[in-house]
Design a protein around this motif. Structure first.
Motif, PDB file in Angstrom:
ATOM      1  N   SER A  71       8.353  13.686   3.176  1.00  0.00           N
ATOM      2  CA  SER A  71       7.018  13.491   2.473  1.00  0.00           C
ATOM      3  C   SER A  71       7.056  13.694   0.982  1.00  0.00           C
ATOM      4  O   SER A  71       7.435  14.772   0.637  1.00  0.00           O
ATOM      5  CB  SER A  71       5.835  13.985   3.018  1.00  0.00           C
ATOM      6  OG  SER A  71       4.582  13.941   2.690  1.00  0.00           O
ATOM      7  N   ALA A  72       6.292  12.962   0.192  1.00  0.00           N
ATOM      8  CA  ALA A  72       6.381  13.265  -1.276  1.00  0.00           C
ATOM      9  C   ALA A  72       5.314  14.245  -1.627  1.00  0.00           C
ATOM     10  O   ALA A  72       5.173  14.754  -2.468  1.00  0.00           O
ATOM     11  CB  ALA A  72       6.029  11.815  -2.175  1.00  0.00           C
ATOM     12  N   ARG A  73       4.258  14.555  -0.525  1.00  0.00           N
ATOM     13  CA  ARG A  73       3.142  15.608  -1.032  1.00  0.00           C
ATOM     14  C   ARG A  73       3.373  16.542  -0.579  1.00  0.00           C
ATOM     15  O   ARG A  73       2.815  17.906  -0.507  1.00  0.00           O
ATOM     16  CB  ARG A  73       1.718  14.802  -0.501  1.00  0.00           C
ATOM     17  CG  ARG A  73       1.888  14.369   1.032  1.00  0.00           C
ATOM     18  CD  ARG A  73       0.645  13.592   1.271  1.00  0.00           C
ATOM     19  NE  ARG A  73       0.924  12.529   2.157  1.00  0.00           N
ATOM     20  CZ  ARG A  73       0.529  11.562   2.345  1.00  0.00           C
ATOM     21  NH1 ARG A  73      -0.450  11.051   1.527  1.00  0.00           N
ATOM     22  NH2 ARG A  73       1.086  10.876   3.324  1.00  0.00           N
ATOM     23  N   ASP A  74       4.304  16.928   0.666  1.00  0.00           N
ATOM     24  CA  ASP A  74       4.856  18.160   1.220  1.00  0.00           C
ATOM     25  C   ASP A  74       5.936  18.056   1.744  1.00  0.00           C
ATOM     26  O   ASP A  74       6.469  17.232   2.828  1.00  0.00           O
ATOM     27  CB  ASP A  74       3.791  18.415   2.510  1.00  0.00           C
ATOM     28  CG  ASP A  74       3.811  19.863   3.126  1.00  0.00           C
ATOM     29  OD1 ASP A  74       5.044  20.314   2.970  1.00  0.00           O
ATOM     30  OD2 ASP A  74       2.926  20.394   3.597  1.00  0.00           O
ATOM     31  N   GLU A  79       7.474  11.390   7.017  1.00  0.00           N
ATOM     32  CA  GLU A  79       6.505  10.299   7.031  1.00  0.00           C
ATOM     33  C   GLU A  79       7.047   9.027   7.556  1.00  0.00           C
ATOM     34  O   GLU A  79       8.028   8.668   6.862  1.00  0.00           O
ATOM     35  CB  GLU A  79       5.553  10.176   5.856  1.00  0.00           C
ATOM     36  CG  GLU A  79       4.846  11.404   5.260  1.00  0.00           C
ATOM     37  CD  GLU A  79       4.123  11.061   3.942  1.00  0.00           C
ATOM     38  OE1 GLU A  79       3.165  11.849   3.595  1.00  0.00           O
ATOM     39  OE2 GLU A  79       4.172   9.951   3.536  1.00  0.00           O
ATOM     40  N   VAL A 123      -2.540  20.409   4.033  1.00  0.00           N
ATOM     41  CA  VAL A 123      -2.261  19.132   3.323  1.00  0.00           C
ATOM     42  C   VAL A 123      -3.362  18.510   2.696  1.00  0.00           C
ATOM     43  O   VAL A 123      -4.278  18.290   3.589  1.00  0.00           O
ATOM     44  CB  VAL A 123      -1.350  18.271   4.007  1.00  0.00           C
ATOM     45  CG1 VAL A 123      -0.565  17.232   3.283  1.00  0.00           C
ATOM     46  CG2 VAL A 123      -0.187  18.803   5.071  1.00  0.00           C
ATOM     47  N   ASN A 124      -3.249  17.760   1.618  1.00  0.00           N
ATOM     48  CA  ASN A 124      -4.132  17.047   1.073  1.00  0.00           C
ATOM     49  C   ASN A 124      -4.014  15.727   1.388  1.00  0.00           C
ATOM     50  O   ASN A 124      -3.121  15.348   0.437  1.00  0.00           O
ATOM     51  CB  ASN A 124      -4.542  17.344  -0.353  1.00  0.00           C
ATOM     52  CG  ASN A 124      -5.467  16.877  -0.958  1.00  0.00           C
ATOM     53  OD1 ASN A 124      -6.578  16.067  -0.250  1.00  0.00           O
ATOM     54  ND2 ASN A 124      -5.597  16.864  -2.478  1.00  0.00           N
ATOM     55  N   PHE A 125      -4.762  15.299   2.188  1.00  0.00           N
ATOM     56  CA  PHE A 125      -4.579  13.579   2.505  1.00  0.00           C
ATOM     57  C   PHE A 125      -5.600  12.862   1.882  1.00  0.00           C
ATOM     58  O   PHE A 125      -5.688  11.650   1.843  1.00  0.00           O
ATOM     59  CB  PHE A 125      -4.652  13.440   4.121  1.00  0.00           C
ATOM     60  CG  PHE A 125      -3.344  13.876   4.761  1.00  0.00           C
ATOM     61  CD1 PHE A 125      -2.390  13.609   4.410  1.00  0.00           C
ATOM     62  CD2 PHE A 125      -3.658  15.145   5.668  1.00  0.00           C
ATOM     63  CE1 PHE A 125      -1.057  14.129   5.024  1.00  0.00           C
ATOM     64  CE2 PHE A 125      -2.504  15.501   6.353  1.00  0.00           C
ATOM     65  CZ  PHE A 125      -1.132  15.115   5.945  1.00  0.00           C
ATOM     66  N   GLU A 128      -5.534   9.054   0.708  1.00  0.00           N
ATOM     67  CA  GLU A 128      -4.167   8.284   1.210  1.00  0.00           C
ATOM     68  C   GLU A 128      -4.859   7.198   2.051  1.00  0.00           C
ATOM     69  O   GLU A 128      -5.943   7.426   2.658  1.00  0.00           O
ATOM     70  CB  GLU A 128      -3.379   9.302   2.134  1.00  0.00           C
ATOM     71  CG  GLU A 128      -2.735  10.244   1.129  1.00  0.00           C
ATOM     72  CD  GLU A 128      -1.810   9.734   0.130  1.00  0.00           C
ATOM     73  OE1 GLU A 128      -1.230   8.472   0.613  1.00  0.00           O
ATOM     74  OE2 GLU A 128      -1.669  10.033  -1.121  1.00  0.00           O
TER      75      GLU A 128
END
Ligand SMILES: [Zn+2]
Length: 132
Positions: A71-74, A79, A123-125, A128
Motif C-alpha cells: 500500500s502507498a498509504r501504509d 492492497e 490507517v486514514n482511508f 479513498e
C-alpha cells in the motif's frame, strides 16, 4: 454475492477459481499462496516446504505482472481491487504481517474491517474509493 479480485496495476483477475492467488516473498524465499476470498477467513494454502512464521513480513506481488501490492498509504498493508456482483467496488487492504489478521474493504461509501487485529492498525482511508 460473488467478488472478483483484481490486480490494481494490470487488472488481472486474482481469483480465477475459488481462491485468491498472490505471489509472496519472505526474505529470499518466494512462493504462490492461495487465500480465501471470504473476508475474515485467514486460512492460507502454502506450498509444501515453504515456511511462514508469525510476524513474518511478506512482500505480496501480482502473479501476472509482478508489481508489488504494498500500500502507498501504509507499508504494513498490501492492497488489491475488488468488484462484487452486487455492484460495489473498491480496494481491499490487508496486513502484510503473517498472523496479523486485519483486512479492510474500502469503497466510496465506507470502510469495513475484518479480523481480530483490524482495530490496532491506524490507517486514514478518508477520500479513498473508486471515485478518487
Ligand atoms: Zn498485475
Amino acid at each position: 454475492m460473488k467478488r472478483s479480485y483484481q490486480c490494481p496495476h494490470c487488472k488481472a483477475v486474482l481469483n480465477p477459481g475459488t481462491k485468491i492467488v498472490l505471489r509472496a516473498e519472505v526474505d529470499d524465499r518466494k512462493a504462490l499462496l492461495l487465500f480465501s476470498p471470504q473476508p475474515g477467513n485467514y486460512d492460507v494454502i502454502v506450498p509444501e516446504g515453504f515456511q511462514l512464521r508469525k510476524k513474518d513480513r511478506v512482500l505480496f506481488s501480482c502473479p501476472v505482472c509482478g508489481v508489488p501490492l504494498t500500500s502507498a498509504r501504509d507499508e504494513n498493508l498490501a492492497e488489491i481491487s475488488f468488484q462484487s456482483t452486487a455492484g460495489s467496488s473498491g480496494t481491499v487492504a490487508f496486513s502484510r504481517v503473517f498472523g496479523h489478521h486485519a483486512t479492510y474493504f474500502i469503497t466510496a461509501e465506507d470502510v469495513r474491517s475484518y479480523g481480530e487485529h483490524a482495530e490496532s492498525v491506524d490507517v486514514n482511508f478518508w477520500g479513498e474509493g473508486p471515485d478518487r
